[in-house]
Design a protein around this motif. Structure first.
Motif, short mmCIF file in Angstrom:
data_model
loop_
_atom_site.label_atom_id
_atom_site.label_comp_id
_atom_site.label_asym_id
_atom_site.label_seq_id
_atom_site.Cartn_x
_atom_site.Cartn_y
_atom_site.Cartn_z
N MET A 271 0.87 -1.18 0.00
CA MET A 271 0.00 0.00 0.00
C MET A 271 0.90 1.22 0.00
SD MET A 271 -3.11 1.39 0.18
CE MET A 271 -4.08 -0.08 0.53
N GLY A 272 0.48 2.28 -0.69
CA GLY A 272 1.26 3.50 -0.70
C GLY A 272 0.49 4.62 -1.33
N TYR A 273 1.15 5.73 -1.56
CA TYR A 273 0.44 6.86 -2.16
C TYR A 273 0.02 6.56 -3.59
CZ TYR A 273 5.12 8.32 -3.88
OH TYR A 273 6.36 8.39 -4.48
N GLY A 274 0.61 5.56 -4.22
CA GLY A 274 0.16 5.12 -5.54
C GLY A 274 -1.22 4.49 -5.51
N ASP A 275 -1.66 4.09 -4.32
CA ASP A 275 -3.00 3.55 -4.12
C ASP A 275 -3.96 4.60 -3.56
OD1 ASP A 275 -2.32 0.59 -4.60
OD2 ASP A 275 -0.89 1.18 -3.03
N GLY A 276 -3.40 5.74 -3.18
CA GLY A 276 -4.22 6.79 -2.58
C GLY A 276 -4.04 6.95 -1.10
N TYR A 277 -3.17 6.15 -0.48
CA TYR A 277 -2.93 6.31 0.95
C TYR A 277 -2.12 7.59 1.16
CZ TYR A 277 -2.27 4.92 5.80
OH TYR A 277 -2.32 4.88 7.16
N PRO A 278 -2.42 8.36 2.21
CA PRO A 278 -1.77 9.66 2.37
C PRO A 278 -0.26 9.57 2.63
CG PRO A 278 -3.02 9.11 4.35
CD PRO A 278 -3.38 8.09 3.32
N ARG A 279 0.51 10.22 1.81
CA ARG A 279 1.96 10.17 1.94
C ARG A 279 2.42 10.78 3.25
NH1 ARG A 279 6.14 13.73 0.66
NH2 ARG A 279 8.14 12.70 0.20
N HIS A 280 1.68 11.73 3.78
CA HIS A 280 2.12 12.44 4.97
C HIS A 280 1.55 11.85 6.26
CE1 HIS A 280 4.12 15.38 2.51
NE2 HIS A 280 3.02 15.56 1.82
N ALA A 281 1.08 10.62 6.20
CA ALA A 281 0.65 9.96 7.44
C ALA A 281 1.83 9.89 8.41
CB ALA A 281 0.13 8.56 7.13
N LYS A 282 1.57 10.26 9.64
CA LYS A 282 2.64 10.36 10.63
C LYS A 282 3.09 8.99 11.14
CE LYS A 282 1.03 14.82 12.50
NZ LYS A 282 -0.26 14.94 11.82
N GLU A 283 4.28 8.96 11.70
CA GLU A 283 4.75 7.76 12.39
C GLU A 283 3.73 7.37 13.46
OE1 GLU A 283 8.18 6.74 15.64
OE2 GLU A 283 8.74 8.04 13.96
N GLY A 284 3.41 6.09 13.50
CA GLY A 284 2.44 5.60 14.47
C GLY A 284 1.02 5.55 13.95
N THR A 285 0.76 6.07 12.75
CA THR A 285 -0.58 5.95 12.17
C THR A 285 -0.97 4.47 12.17
OG1 THR A 285 -0.27 7.90 10.77
CG2 THR A 285 -1.97 6.32 10.11
N PRO A 286 -2.14 4.13 12.71
CA PRO A 286 -2.44 2.71 12.92
C PRO A 286 -2.90 1.98 11.67
CG PRO A 286 -4.24 4.07 13.71
CD PRO A 286 -3.15 5.02 13.31
N VAL A 287 -2.57 0.71 11.63
CA VAL A 287 -3.18 -0.27 10.75
C VAL A 287 -3.60 -1.43 11.64
CG1 VAL A 287 -1.68 0.42 8.84
CG2 VAL A 287 -1.07 -1.58 10.23
N MET A 288 -4.37 -2.36 11.07
CA MET A 288 -4.79 -3.53 11.85
C MET A 288 -4.42 -4.80 11.11
SD MET A 288 -8.41 -2.56 13.66
CE MET A 288 -8.28 -3.98 14.74
N ILE A 289 -3.79 -5.72 11.83
CA ILE A 289 -3.46 -7.04 11.31
C ILE A 289 -3.95 -8.06 12.32
CG2 ILE A 289 -1.67 -8.57 10.41
CD1 ILE A 289 0.12 -6.10 10.05
N ALA A 290 -4.84 -8.95 11.89
CA ALA A 290 -5.39 -9.99 12.77
C ALA A 290 -5.98 -9.39 14.05
CB ALA A 290 -4.32 -11.03 13.09
N GLY A 291 -6.69 -8.27 13.89
CA GLY A 291 -7.36 -7.66 15.03
C GLY A 291 -6.48 -6.86 15.96
N GLN A 292 -5.20 -6.75 15.64
CA GLN A 292 -4.24 -6.04 16.48
C GLN A 292 -3.79 -4.76 15.78
OE1 GLN A 292 -2.96 -6.96 19.61
NE2 GLN A 292 -1.90 -4.99 19.60
#
Length: 359
Positions: A271-292
């Motif tokens: 995933m990246g800004y080529g998909d539309g994810y914000p390039r300037h997302a800060k360190e620690g911006t959350p994602v979820m993997i297996a509910g975590q």
């Protein structure tokens, strides 16, 4: 392996439309579908909004795409037409147009049309973007009534500038100004966008214009959709494509802007800004993997993002699904982490993201 995917929950969409009706039970609904239905897929979303009374788009190409997709409901052009040559197209396709300035009105009056067009007269009550000045209202309304190219039904509209802020008195001022202007005129009134629907019931009028809230996202400052009993329609996911160990103080990503102060493990996700994810997302911006929840580290690049999963994490593996935003991770939260608004994130989804529509 399918990578970046926007899963679109059509049941959630129907729920949100029903919630609009609960907020504004006495108003007709003009569902706003501009910008590819806020990134959700213009035609498919429209096909699943059977309870809407009309659709609204920004530009004529969006309206034509809806007609080509078999949609027959009324369609309103929120920016109106831009050239007098557009007027026969509007008439042929039964499009309705906003009139918001003198050039549009003159073009309509001087056109040679076989039948009249339904018009919405837009008044600027404080947004100062599109719309005639309040002191022009009587003149424009009378001219629209007189021209044979406009139907006798002249709908009346304005747009709120600060409705997302319940502590701002600007919306009350706009409602009052609009009501005073149209007092005694027996025509349909339309004032409220999503924020107006939720927070300002005195501005509901005969029609409401839900946009963002249809997609399960809050239009209100510092709120998430679930707080209004809305359900997110988009679940943006991808996959883990690598898991690697990183030693303490090894720089990660372009510019080497992030280093761990201790050994850790990274999951690299597709995933990246080529998909539309914000390039300037800060360190620690959350994602979820297996509910975590885990936090992103380093720079968001075009195709990949690194996630710090910790040295003792043994459950994350290549091929695991990763939620970038969705029902358990509100897009409103991601927008805050990137110093932007959820509208921008949803609209920025790029064509290489696969769309998967779920009933």
């Amino acid at each position: 392996m399918r990578l970046a995917t926007a899963e679109i929950n059509l049941t959630a969409l129907a729920h949100n439309l029903a919630q609009v009706k609960r907020f504004a039970p006495n108003s007709k609904i003009m569902a706003v579908l501009k910008a590819n239905a806020y990134g959700h897929g213009l035609v498919t979303i429209a096909q699943h909004l059977n309870g809407a009374d009309a659709f609204a788009v920004a530009r004529i190409d969006e309206a034509l795409a809806l007609r080509a997709g078999g949609l027959t409901k009324p369609i309103v052009l929120l920016e109106g037409f831009f050239n007098k040559a557009d007027l026969p197209i509007l008439l042929a396709n039964n499009f309705q147009t906003i009139i918001h300035d003198a050039n549009q009105l003159a073009a309509l009056e001087n056109a040679k049309l076989d039948a009249p067009i339904t018009c919405w007269l837009k008044v600027n009550t404080g947004m100062h973007r599109l719309g005639i000045a309040p002191e022009q209202f009587e003149e424009f309304y009378n001219r629209l009534q007189k021209t044979a190219n406009a139907k006798n039904t002249i709908n009346l509209m304005t747009h709120f500038s600060c409705a997302d802020d319940v502590d701002n008195t600007k919306t009350v001022q706009q409602i009052t100004l609009f009501d005073n202007l149209v007092n005694g005129i027996d025509q349909a009134h339309c004032l409220s966008n999503s924020a107006g629907i939720i927070a300002w019931p005195t501005g509901h009028g005969d029609w409401v214009r839900p946009g963002l809230m249809l997609y399960g996202v809050s239009p209100m400052a510092n709120k998430v959709g679930q707080q209004h009993q809305l359900k997110p329609v988009m679940h943006l996911t991808t996959k883990v494509i690598a898991v690697r160990n990183v030693a303490a103080h090894e720089a990660v990503g372009y510019g080497g802007r992030w280093q761990s102060d201790k050994p850790t493990k990274l999951a690299v996700v597709a995933m990246g800004y080529g998909d539309g994810y914000p390039r300037h997302a800060k360190e620690g911006t959350p994602v979820m993997i297996a509910g975590q929840r885990y936090g992103i580290v380093g720079s968001v690049s075009m195709d990949m993002i690194s996630i710090d999963i910790g040295l003792n994490e043994h459950n994350v593996k290549v091929g695991d699904s990763v939620t970038m935003w969705g029902p358990e991770l509100p897009v409103e939260e991601i927008a805050q982490c990137a110093d932007t608004i959820p509208y921008e994130l949803l609209c920025n989804i790029t064509p290489r993201v696969s769309y998967e529509y779920q009933p």
